[in-house]
Design a protein around this motif. Structure first.
Motif, PDB file in Angstrom:
ATOM      1  N   GLY A 116       0.777  -1.227   0.000  1.00  0.00           N
ATOM      2  CA  GLY A 116       0.000   0.000   0.000  1.00  0.00           C
ATOM      3  C   GLY A 116       0.811   1.280   0.000  1.00  0.00           C
ATOM      4  O   GLY A 116       0.234   2.363  -0.080  1.00  0.00           O
ATOM      5  N   MET A 117       2.135   1.188   0.077  1.00  0.00           N
ATOM      6  CA  MET A 117       2.945   2.401   0.114  1.00  0.00           C
ATOM      7  C   MET A 117       3.367   2.805  -1.293  1.00  0.00           C
ATOM      8  O   MET A 117       3.251   2.026  -2.244  1.00  0.00           O
ATOM      9  CB  MET A 117       4.195   2.209   0.998  1.00  0.00           C
ATOM     10  N   THR A 118       3.818   4.030  -1.423  1.00  0.00           N
ATOM     11  CA  THR A 118       4.456   4.489  -2.651  1.00  0.00           C
ATOM     12  C   THR A 118       5.967   4.462  -2.429  1.00  0.00           C
ATOM     13  O   THR A 118       6.454   4.789  -1.344  1.00  0.00           O
ATOM     14  CB  THR A 118       4.013   5.913  -3.010  1.00  0.00           C
ATOM     15  N   LEU A 119       6.695   4.072  -3.466  1.00  0.00           N
ATOM     16  CA  LEU A 119       8.142   3.883  -3.359  1.00  0.00           C
ATOM     17  C   LEU A 119       8.783   4.382  -4.639  1.00  0.00           C
ATOM     18  O   LEU A 119       8.237   4.202  -5.727  1.00  0.00           O
ATOM     19  CB  LEU A 119       8.440   2.399  -3.118  1.00  0.00           C
ATOM     20  N   ALA A 120       9.941   5.000  -4.505  1.00  0.00           N
ATOM     21  CA  ALA A 120      10.683   5.458  -5.677  1.00  0.00           C
ATOM     22  C   ALA A 120      12.146   5.105  -5.527  1.00  0.00           C
ATOM     23  O   ALA A 120      12.690   5.074  -4.421  1.00  0.00           O
ATOM     24  CB  ALA A 120      10.524   6.963  -5.875  1.00  0.00           C
ATOM     25  N   CYS A 121      12.783   4.846  -6.670  1.00  0.00           N
ATOM     26  CA  CYS A 121      14.212   4.548  -6.694  1.00  0.00           C
ATOM     27  C   CYS A 121      14.726   4.845  -8.098  1.00  0.00           C
ATOM     28  O   CYS A 121      14.016   4.631  -9.080  1.00  0.00           O
ATOM     29  CB  CYS A 121      14.472   3.076  -6.335  1.00  0.00           C
ATOM     30  N   GLY A 122      15.938   5.348  -8.181  1.00  0.00           N
ATOM     31  CA  GLY A 122      16.532   5.663  -9.473  1.00  0.00           C
ATOM     32  C   GLY A 122      17.020   4.441 -10.200  1.00  0.00           C
ATOM     33  O   GLY A 122      18.207   4.312 -10.508  1.00  0.00           O
ATOM     34  N   ASP A 123      16.106   3.541 -10.477  1.00  0.00           N
ATOM     35  CA  ASP A 123      16.415   2.291 -11.169  1.00  0.00           C
ATOM     36  C   ASP A 123      15.164   1.855 -11.910  1.00  0.00           C
ATOM     37  O   ASP A 123      14.073   1.832 -11.347  1.00  0.00           O
ATOM     38  CB  ASP A 123      16.845   1.219 -10.163  1.00  0.00           C
ATOM     39  N   SER A 124      15.311   1.489 -13.170  1.00  0.00           N
ATOM     40  CA  SER A 124      14.140   1.189 -13.993  1.00  0.00           C
ATOM     41  C   SER A 124      13.327   0.007 -13.482  1.00  0.00           C
ATOM     42  O   SER A 124      12.120  -0.063 -13.709  1.00  0.00           O
ATOM     43  CB  SER A 124      14.563   0.936 -15.444  1.00  0.00           C
ATOM     44  N   HIS A 125      13.971  -0.925 -12.777  1.00  0.00           N
ATOM     45  CA  HIS A 125      13.261  -2.123 -12.341  1.00  0.00           C
ATOM     46  C   HIS A 125      12.728  -2.016 -10.911  1.00  0.00           C
ATOM     47  O   HIS A 125      12.499  -3.019 -10.238  1.00  0.00           O
ATOM     48  CB  HIS A 125      14.159  -3.351 -12.481  1.00  0.00           C
ATOM     49  N   THR A 126      12.491  -0.787 -10.479  1.00  0.00           N
ATOM     50  CA  THR A 126      11.912  -0.578  -9.153  1.00  0.00           C
ATOM     51  C   THR A 126      10.533  -1.213  -9.043  1.00  0.00           C
ATOM     52  O   THR A 126      10.064  -1.516  -7.942  1.00  0.00           O
ATOM     53  CB  THR A 126      11.847   0.933  -8.847  1.00  0.00           C
ATOM     54  N   SER A 127       9.886  -1.446 -10.168  1.00  0.00           N
ATOM     55  CA  SER A 127       8.570  -2.104 -10.151  1.00  0.00           C
ATOM     56  C   SER A 127       8.613  -3.473  -9.479  1.00  0.00           C
ATOM     57  O   SER A 127       7.562  -4.024  -9.135  1.00  0.00           O
ATOM     58  CB  SER A 127       8.021  -2.245 -11.571  1.00  0.00           C
ATOM     59  N   ALA A 136       5.457   1.218  -6.971  1.00  0.00           N
ATOM     60  CA  ALA A 136       6.895   1.484  -6.975  1.00  0.00           C
ATOM     61  C   ALA A 136       7.348   2.016  -8.328  1.00  0.00           C
ATOM     62  O   ALA A 136       7.161   1.366  -9.353  1.00  0.00           O
ATOM     63  CB  ALA A 136       7.659   0.208  -6.620  1.00  0.00           C
ATOM     64  N   PHE A 137       7.976   3.199  -8.309  1.00  0.00           N
ATOM     65  CA  PHE A 137       8.343   3.911  -9.524  1.00  0.00           C
ATOM     66  C   PHE A 137       9.863   3.930  -9.724  1.00  0.00           C
ATOM     67  O   PHE A 137      10.604   4.334  -8.824  1.00  0.00           O
ATOM     68  CB  PHE A 137       7.855   5.359  -9.465  1.00  0.00           C
ATOM     69  N   GLY A 138      10.299   3.562 -10.906  1.00  0.00           N
ATOM     70  CA  GLY A 138      11.672   3.790 -11.309  1.00  0.00           C
ATOM     71  C   GLY A 138      11.788   5.197 -11.861  1.00  0.00           C
ATOM     72  O   GLY A 138      11.012   5.588 -12.738  1.00  0.00           O
ATOM     73  N   ILE A 139      12.720   5.986 -11.345  1.00  0.00           N
ATOM     74  CA  ILE A 139      12.780   7.405 -11.693  1.00  0.00           C
ATOM     75  C   ILE A 139      14.165   7.798 -12.194  1.00  0.00           C
ATOM     76  O   ILE A 139      15.144   7.070 -11.995  1.00  0.00           O
ATOM     77  CB  ILE A 139      12.391   8.294 -10.489  1.00  0.00           C
ATOM     78  N   GLY A 140      14.247   8.968 -12.833  1.00  0.00           N
ATOM     79  CA  GLY A 140      15.498   9.492 -13.338  1.00  0.00           C
ATOM     80  C   GLY A 140      16.188  10.388 -12.318  1.00  0.00           C
ATOM     81  O   GLY A 140      15.640  10.682 -11.250  1.00  0.00           O
ATOM     82  N   THR A 141      17.387  10.853 -12.670  1.00  0.00           N
ATOM     83  CA  THR A 141      18.207  11.600 -11.718  1.00  0.00           C
ATOM     84  C   THR A 141      17.543  12.894 -11.259  1.00  0.00           C
ATOM     85  O   THR A 141      17.593  13.238 -10.069  1.00  0.00           O
ATOM     86  CB  THR A 141      19.580  11.898 -12.343  1.00  0.00           C
ATOM     87  N   THR A 142      16.909  13.642 -12.172  1.00  0.00           N
ATOM     88  CA  THR A 142      16.235  14.877 -11.767  1.00  0.00           C
ATOM     89  C   THR A 142      15.100  14.578 -10.803  1.00  0.00           C
ATOM     90  O   THR A 142      14.879  15.313  -9.829  1.00  0.00           O
ATOM     91  CB  THR A 142      15.705  15.632 -12.995  1.00  0.00           C
ATOM     92  N   GLN A 143      14.388  13.487 -11.036  1.00  0.00           N
ATOM     93  CA  GLN A 143      13.317  13.093 -10.122  1.00  0.00           C
ATOM     94  C   GLN A 143      13.874  12.630  -8.778  1.00  0.00           C
ATOM     95  O   GLN A 143      13.237  12.824  -7.737  1.00  0.00           O
ATOM     96  CB  GLN A 143      12.462  11.995 -10.749  1.00  0.00           C
ATOM     97  N   VAL A 144      15.057  12.018  -8.787  1.00  0.00           N
ATOM     98  CA  VAL A 144      15.710  11.669  -7.524  1.00  0.00           C
ATOM     99  C   VAL A 144      15.914  12.932  -6.692  1.00  0.00           C
ATOM    100  O   VAL A 144      15.640  12.965  -5.484  1.00  0.00           O
ATOM    101  CB  VAL A 144      17.052  10.950  -7.766  1.00  0.00           C
ATOM    102  N   ARG A 145      16.388  13.989  -7.337  1.00  0.00           N
ATOM    103  CA  ARG A 145      16.537  15.278  -6.639  1.00  0.00           C
ATOM    104  C   ARG A 145      15.207  15.749  -6.071  1.00  0.00           C
ATOM    105  O   ARG A 145      15.122  16.202  -4.924  1.00  0.00           O
ATOM    106  CB  ARG A 145      17.076  16.324  -7.611  1.00  0.00           C
ATOM    107  N   ASP A 146      14.141  15.645  -6.865  1.00  0.00           N
ATOM    108  CA  ASP A 146      12.829  16.111  -6.431  1.00  0.00           C
ATOM    109  C   ASP A 146      12.331  15.331  -5.217  1.00  0.00           C
ATOM    110  O   ASP A 146      11.770  15.917  -4.277  1.00  0.00           O
ATOM    111  CB  ASP A 146      11.825  16.000  -7.574  1.00  0.00           C
TER     112      ASP A 146
END
Length: 237
Positions: A116-127, A136-146
């Motif tokens: 039930g949580m939201t999760l982010a990581c700078g890796d495409s296979h975060t799913s 779970a979202f795989g994100i890019g470097t600018t989004q990591v900053r955000d």
């Protein structure tokens, strides 16, 4: 966002995008150096340091952990991560920690990844974390900053594609075969703009490692996330 993402929505932005609160942020050495540099340039701090965990993952040698690493680029990335987590006060599972490991594995192992949580990581296979009912979202470097600086992501609302796999698997057919069969008809771009929600009798019978395999490869079909909704166990009372 998805239906499950509504509970984590901070606001709808003037652009029409959703500002989504991220419950857990996992970081590693590859996609973070530039993000931390951008934060320093803008004088930003970590919004919720208790929701951010770092580990050394992609560039760790398999034969020896002796420093400096033989690969100069790998050593530079490791040194940058060590400095950044120290400067910004982030809990770090480094090479000397028994909690260090693959970022998609330590989250579930350490109980950081929760349904039930939201999760982010700078890796495409975060799913991968979607196996636990996590968005779970795989994100890019600018989004990591955000995420580091605001603990939120701004993103377009996703459609949900429910994928039921019923029946039973014949001998020799496994989780990776299942997800490859799902991806094949629509190709690598078929899931663009979608969250894949997996279910059906086959998924219900899969163990967590098998579900992680299915969710891990959602990105290969173009989906941003893939998840399995947890089944509430029957009441014993």
């Amino acid at each position: 966002m998805t239906r499950s993402g509504d509970a984590h929505t901070v606001t709808t932005l003037p652009t029409g995008q959703t500002q989504l609160f991220i419950g857990l942020h996992l970081v590693h050495e590859v996609t973070t150096p530039q993000a931390f540099d951008m934060m320093r340039e803008r004088g930003l701090s970590i919004a919720y340091p208790q929701r951010t965990f770092a580990t050394a993952d992609h560039i760790v040698p398999t034969d020896t952990h002796a420093r400096p690493f033989a690969d100069d680029q790998a050593e530079a990335m490791m040194a940058a991560l060590e400095k950044n987590v120290s400067d910004f006060g982030i809990e770090f599972y480094g090479l000397g920690s028994d909690r260090q490991g693959i970022v998609h594995v330590i989250g579930p192992q350490l109980g950081l990844t929760q349904p039930g949580m939201t999760l982010a990581c700078g890796d495409s296979h975060t799913s991968t974390h979607g196996a636990f009912g996590t968005l779970a979202f795989g994100i890019g470097t600018t989004q990591v900053r955000d995420v580091l600086s605001t603990q939120t992501l701004s993103m377009d609302r996703l459609n949900v594609r429910r994928i039921n796999v019923n029946g039973s698997l014949p001998l020799g057919v496994h989780a990776k075969d299942v997800i490859l069969t799902i991806i094949r008809p629509s190709g690598v771009g078929g899931g663009k703009g979608y969250a894949y929600e997996y279910g059906g009798a086959v998924l219900d019978r899969m163990n967590m490692e098998e579900r992680m395999t299915v969710c891990n490869m959602s990105i290969e079909g173009g989906a941003l996330v893939g998840y399995v909704t947890p089944i509430r166990p029957p009441s014993t009372t």
